[in-house]
Design a protein around this motif. Structure first.
Motif, short mmCIF file in Angstrom:
data_model
loop_
_atom_site.label_atom_id
_atom_site.label_comp_id
_atom_site.label_asym_id
_atom_site.label_seq_id
_atom_site.Cartn_x
_atom_site.Cartn_y
_atom_site.Cartn_z
N ALA A 1 1.05 -1.27 0.08
CA ALA A 1 -0.01 0.04 0.11
C ALA A 1 1.02 1.34 0.13
CB ALA A 1 -0.92 0.04 1.25
N ALA A 2 2.04 1.32 0.74
CA ALA A 2 2.85 2.38 0.84
C ALA A 2 3.55 2.50 -0.68
CB ALA A 2 4.02 2.02 1.74
N GLY A 3 3.75 1.37 -1.18
CA GLY A 3 4.26 1.59 -2.67
C GLY A 3 3.19 2.37 -3.75
N THR A 4 2.11 2.02 -3.54
CA THR A 4 0.84 2.62 -4.20
C THR A 4 0.87 4.07 -4.00
OG1 THR A 4 -0.84 2.31 -2.87
CG2 THR A 4 -0.60 0.65 -4.47
N LEU A 5 1.31 4.62 -2.73
CA LEU A 5 1.47 5.97 -2.35
C LEU A 5 2.41 6.46 -3.13
CD1 LEU A 5 0.81 5.98 1.46
CD2 LEU A 5 -0.81 7.23 -0.39
N GLY B 1 -4.28 14.18 3.33
CA GLY B 1 -5.66 14.21 2.79
C GLY B 1 -5.39 13.73 1.54
N ARG B 2 -4.31 13.28 0.81
CA ARG B 2 -4.08 12.97 -0.76
C ARG B 2 -4.65 11.82 -0.95
NH1 ARG B 2 1.64 15.47 -2.19
NH2 ARG B 2 1.02 15.31 -4.18
N GLY B 3 -4.78 10.84 -0.04
CA GLY B 3 -5.26 9.36 -0.38
C GLY B 3 -6.46 9.09 -0.20
N LEU B 4 -7.54 10.23 -0.13
CA LEU B 4 -9.03 10.20 -0.17
C LEU B 4 -9.64 9.33 -1.02
CD1 LEU B 4 -10.10 13.62 0.75
CD2 LEU B 4 -10.34 11.63 2.27
N ARG B 5 -9.05 9.05 -2.25
CA ARG B 5 -9.48 8.53 -3.21
C ARG B 5 -8.93 7.11 -3.50
NH1 ARG B 5 -10.19 12.41 -8.22
NH2 ARG B 5 -11.57 13.87 -7.16
N LEU B 6 -7.84 6.91 -2.76
CA LEU B 6 -7.30 5.65 -2.90
C LEU B 6 -7.86 4.41 -1.99
CD1 LEU B 6 -3.45 6.41 -3.30
CD2 LEU B 6 -4.89 5.68 -5.11
N ARG B 7 -9.09 4.14 -2.38
CA ARG B 7 -9.92 3.39 -1.49
C ARG B 7 -9.22 2.10 -1.09
NH1 ARG B 7 -14.31 4.81 -4.13
NH2 ARG B 7 -15.18 6.99 -3.60
N ALA B 8 -8.62 1.34 -1.99
CA ALA B 8 -8.24 0.00 -1.57
C ALA B 8 -6.99 0.03 -0.78
CB ALA B 8 -7.64 -0.65 -2.74
N SER B 9 -6.05 1.18 -1.22
CA SER B 9 -4.89 1.51 -0.05
C SER B 9 -5.11 1.78 1.19
CB SER B 9 -3.83 2.29 -0.89
OG SER B 9 -3.41 1.86 -2.19
N GLY B 10 -6.14 2.85 1.17
CA GLY B 10 -6.70 3.05 2.59
C GLY B 10 -7.26 1.98 3.21
N THR C 1 -4.57 -6.04 -5.76
CA THR C 1 -4.80 -7.34 -5.35
C THR C 1 -3.84 -7.89 -4.07
OG1 THR C 1 -5.52 -7.47 -7.53
CG2 THR C 1 -5.94 -9.32 -6.23
N PRO C 2 -2.49 -8.02 -4.42
CA PRO C 2 -1.91 -8.75 -3.66
C PRO C 2 -1.74 -8.08 -2.04
CG PRO C 2 -0.48 -8.20 -5.64
CD PRO C 2 -1.92 -7.58 -5.60
N GLY C 3 -1.83 -6.64 -2.02
CA GLY C 3 -2.06 -6.22 -0.68
C GLY C 3 -3.24 -6.53 -0.06
N VAL C 4 -4.51 -6.47 -0.80
CA VAL C 4 -5.85 -6.59 -0.30
C VAL C 4 -5.78 -7.99 0.11
CG1 VAL C 4 -7.98 -6.87 -0.86
CG2 VAL C 4 -6.76 -4.75 -1.62
N ILE C 5 -5.26 -9.01 -0.57
CA ILE C 5 -5.48 -10.46 -0.22
C ILE C 5 -4.79 -10.66 1.12
CG2 ILE C 5 -4.76 -12.95 -0.92
CD1 ILE C 5 -5.54 -12.04 -3.69
N LEU C 6 -3.30 -10.27 0.96
CA LEU C 6 -2.27 -10.43 2.25
C LEU C 6 -2.98 -9.86 3.60
CD1 LEU C 6 0.96 -9.93 0.63
CD2 LEU C 6 0.15 -12.12 1.63
N ALA C 7 -3.52 -8.68 3.41
CA ALA C 7 -4.05 -8.04 4.72
C ALA C 7 -5.24 -8.77 5.20
CB ALA C 7 -4.40 -6.57 4.40
N GLY C 8 -6.07 -8.99 4.10
CA GLY C 8 -7.39 -9.53 4.55
C GLY C 8 -7.17 -10.96 5.14
N GLY C 9 -6.30 -11.91 4.39
CA GLY C 9 -5.87 -13.08 5.01
C GLY C 9 -5.41 -12.95 6.54
N ALA C 10 -4.38 -12.11 6.55
CA ALA C 10 -3.61 -12.13 7.81
C ALA C 10 -4.55 -11.63 9.16
CB ALA C 10 -2.64 -11.05 7.78
N VAL C 11 -5.65 -11.00 8.84
CA VAL C 11 -6.53 -10.56 9.68
C VAL C 11 -7.60 -11.70 10.18
CG1 VAL C 11 -8.44 -8.83 10.36
CG2 VAL C 11 -6.30 -8.03 9.37
#
Lengths: 232, 583
Positions: B343-347, B361-370, B461-471
């Protein structure tokens, strides 16, 4: 942290290390003892496999996986040298098209020694690789000799000849080929000392050529950079 | 099977290095990703086999005769096979992320990533101390190169150089320790060496343990050996950070645990308190330094320091349940931290900066990274049923039984500080909360090349899957049981020795783990609440005046001066030795 504090921290740590080593030296085995657990095992195993050179047997047979790892370290280091010492954008801009690769001024004696020693050294390198399974030496040592032999041309100051003799992409591919062949041989199993020695010699020689080439390139570049700043 | 999982990426890497420059980039991506996919499947099969029965493979056909051997074994027990599988899975995520992220890299990057995977797998699977050292070196060399990949910037060279110097110094010390052991026992095999330790002088054994562990402690970024980590993480390309923080650093702790149980079990009485002390200091120091950062990658790097300290503390209890908890914690941390780095990489890709204030405030639109930052922050805080929560609940229970009442609070503080910092970033960057301004307009290389109109799925996708899986890790009952079984085998010294040296049976009694306890839930809740407090305070309050001198001093100590780091390393070895002898 001031220089003095840094030194104090280091001194305390170094003193501690000394004490640790002294503690480790209690009840050392007697001098010249007869207890050589590893040596006996390794020699027995080598002889059982009918290998004449025990050192080679350990390197390329008994502990071949270590050697694969070490080979790959050298391979990765050479790749690293190629990547990290590439001409980066900044240097390219500063260089402003001026190359310093022409023949340099060196003593005639040095030039002559370099030209004479080049074929001899190459021959010695091949010999050391080829006899690795019989006598002291082998792919690693011979490869280093081969890799450095080419750079005798650097001593002669004949950089154009060196560049012709040493096309970097060819050596990169040959290095990879050597490393790959060695991994395959290592997987294939025991007793392949002669081919293993040869591919190690190839890999090590090429890796050394690459690393040295990249470092020399940097040294030459820096010189042109210096000249550039003097002009400006 | 085990050899193939190591050899396949090596051979493909070599081919890519030899001829990859002639291939178009999509082909290189496909080859590299396909290889790692195959390795993942292979290691999955190895793990499934190892869960039924650990597999010992003697390479080159040199099995032991009469309990001694001159060869090198690969030992796939569930713990080592599981870690190797984790390496492969994270590499897969990093490579998929790299497709569109690292546009400018060539096939050599992929070759290095494949070699890196092979090196890490060989390092965890080997049953030989010297062989472990060889692959430790291989993994380190590749790590230095990958860190310095963007060699255009002086900062990158600086970070990679610090990493290289400090890790190499640590490796030398480890090699000295191996030399001491080898000189007395004539063995390099973990099991065979351990079998010969009982007759040795206890001072020698303790010193050897201290020296061998030093390199691994450097890799594990344990205070005072941790300084290199933040410098390297701040400059390494983002996909490389995923592997560094997700698993490479943790392999240091694994190596300490492996060396202890396979070789030194019971021979070093000081190991428990000494490792626990280092773990506590690292967990707290990393947490404090994490809160003080505003460069997002550096912040995440210190959070890794802190959490690896917690894992070391879990290992230090030298107990079956606690080790299982630590392994679970490691798994949860790997998922969360990798996702956060992605996610930091996307920033960095969008805004060419990682300064938290500049990003306000610049990440308001990056919903997945947020979402990844929010979930990741909560995961680090230990919200049930995350892997970190389950692991910590199990570790705390074991610590309680051992009389270590302070272990649970230390874990909560570490979680609260690191998660608070991440949640603060989430609030500030993705929700625009708090005062704006105060950013430095310093821009970094976006690592991507030409700007894309929107983020491609390969970067999300990799970030979302990894974070979701870990939680959700704590919800998988079979996994809890498997980890407990793995830890049971891991701590069984006699079983390991007999399985490796004489092909004997290696069974372990594994008790099921129960993270769903009242204490565990209270711990999780405390972590989340405190993290929220840290986050909100961090948004609005400057550092209290009374703490300033201490904090200035801490910051000054993390100076980036490699000579200072080396001095700390030397002092650290002495300190560790002192603790081992006196504690």
């Amino acid at each position: 942290m001031s220089r003095r504090t840094r030194f104090a921290v280091f001194a305390v740590g170094a003193a501690g290390l000394v004490i640790l080593f002294v503690l480790a030296a209690f009840r050392l085995p007697d001098f010249g003892g007869r207890f050589h657990p590893y040596g006996e095992r390794a020699v027995t195993s080598a002889i059982a496999e009918k290998t004449k050179n025990v050192v080679s047997s350990v390197n390329f047979d008994q502990r071949a996986f270590d050697t694969v790892g070490e080979e790959l370290i050298l391979f990765a280091s050479a790749l690293g040298a190629v990547i990290l010492l590439r001409m980066v954008r900044r240097e390219r801009e500063e260089e402003a098209g001026e190359h310093g690769y022409g023949p340099a001024d060196v003593f005639d004696a040095l030039r002559l020694t370099g030209y004479l020693l080049l074929p001899v050294t190459l021959l010695v390198g091949v010999y050391i690789v080829a006899h690795g399974h019989l006598s002291p030496g082998g792919g690693f040592q011979g490869g280093v000799v081969l890799g450095t032999a080419l750079h005798l041309l650097y001593l002669t100051g004949d950089y154009p000849a060196l560049a012709r003799l040493r096309p970097v992409p060819v050596f990169e591919s040959a290095e990879a080929l050597g490393a790959g062949a060695f991994v395959v041989l290592g997987l294939a199993g025991a007793g392949l000392l002669i081919p293993m020695n040869s591919v190690v010699g190839l890999e090590v020689g090429c890796a050394f050529v690459l690393v040295l080439a990249k470092f020399f390139e940097q040294a030459l570049l820096v010189r042109t950079d210096d000249a550039g700043t003097e002009d400006s | 099977m085990v050899q193939a999982a190591i050899a396949a990426p090596v051979l493909i890497a070599i081919m890519l290095a030899a001829g990859g420059r002639r291939l178009p980039r999509p082909v290189v991506d496909a080859v590299a990703t396909g290889t790692i996919l195959a390795v993942t499947v292979l290691l999955g099969i190895v793990l499934a086999t190892a869960l039924r029965h650990p597999v010992v493979t003697w390479l080159g056909g040199w099995p032991p005769r009469g309990g001694v051997s001159v060869g090198i074994p690969l030992v796939a027990d569930p713990m080592s096979a599981g870690l190797a599988l984790l390496v492969a899975v994270l590499t897969l995520a990093a490579l998929v992320f790299s497709w569109r992220y690292l546009v400018e890299v060539q096939a050599i990057y992929h070759a290095l990533m494949l070699l890196f995977t092979a090196a890490m797998c060989a390092f965890v699977l080997t049953g030989d101390l010297f062989d472990a050292f060889v692959f430790f070196e291989l993994m380190s060399v590749i790590a230095y190169v990958l860190t310095g990949y963007k060699a255009e910037e002086p900062r990158t060279v600086h970070g990679a150089l610090n990493f290289g110097v400090i890790n190499s110094l640590g490796a030398y010390v480890t090699l000295m320790g191996i030399g001491l052991l080898y000189a007395r026992t004539g063995q390099l095999n973990f099991a065979a060496m351990g079998a010969r330790l009982p007759g040795q002088d206890h001072r020698l054994v303790t010193v050897a343990f201290a020296l061998v562990c030093t390199g691994f402690l450097v890799k594990a970024a344990t205070a005072p050996f941790h300084f290199w980590l933040a410098d390297a993480h701040a400059v390494a390309p983002t996909p490389v950070c995923v592997l560094f923080s997700g698993v490479m650093v943790e392999l240091g702790v694994y190596a300490i645990a492996r060396t202890y149980w396979a070789t030194f079990a019971g021979a070093v009485p000081g190991a428990r308190p000494a490792l626990a002390f280092l773990g506590v200091v690292t967990a707290l120091l990393g947490g404090v330094m994490c809160v003080l950062q505003r460069h997002v990658k550096r912040l995440l790097a210190y959070s890794t320091v802190s959490h690896v300290g917690v894992i070391l503390l879990g290992v230090a209890a030298l107990d079956h349940d606690s080790l299982a908890g630590a392994a679970y914690y490691l798994l949860g941390h790997a998922g969360v931290k990798s996702a956060l780095f992605i996610a930091a990489g996307t920033l960095l890709n969008r805004f060419e900066t990682l300064d938290e204030r500049e990003l306000h405030g610049r990440g308001l639109r990056l919903r997945a990274s947020g979402a990844v930052f929010l979930v990741g922050g909560l995961g680090l805080a230990g919200v049930p049923p995350s892997g970190l929560w389950a692991g910590k609940a199990v570790m705390d229970e074991a610590a309680q039984r051992a009389g270590w009442w302070w272990a649970a609070p230390v874990g909560v503080v570490a979680s609260a500080l690191t998660a608070g910092a991440v949640l603060r970033v989430w609030l500030r960057v993705f929700r625009g909360v708090g005062p704006s301004g105060g950013g430095t307009a310093e821009h970094e290389d976006s690592e991507t090349g030409p700007r894309m109109s929107r983020l491609p799925w390969t970067m999300l996708t990799p970030g979302v899957i990894l974070a979701g899986g870990a939680v959700l890790l704590g919800l998988i009952p079979g996994l809890l049981h498997g980890v407990s079984h793995a830890a049971g085998l891991f701590v069984d010294h006699d079983g390991y020795v007999s399985a490796v040296l004489s092909g004997g049976a290696w069974h372990a009694a594994s008790a099921p783990l129960h993270p769903w306890t009242a204490a565990g839930l209270v711990g999780g809740a405390a972590g989340v609440v405190l993290a929220a407090v840290v986050a909100v305070l961090g948004l609005h309050q400057p550092v209290p005046r009374i703490l300033r001198p201490v904090i200035d001093r801490l910051r000054a100590a993390h100076s980036g001066h490699v000579g200072e780091y080396a001095a700390w390393l030397t002092a650290g070895v002495a300190l560790f030795g002192l603790l081992l002898f006196t504690a």
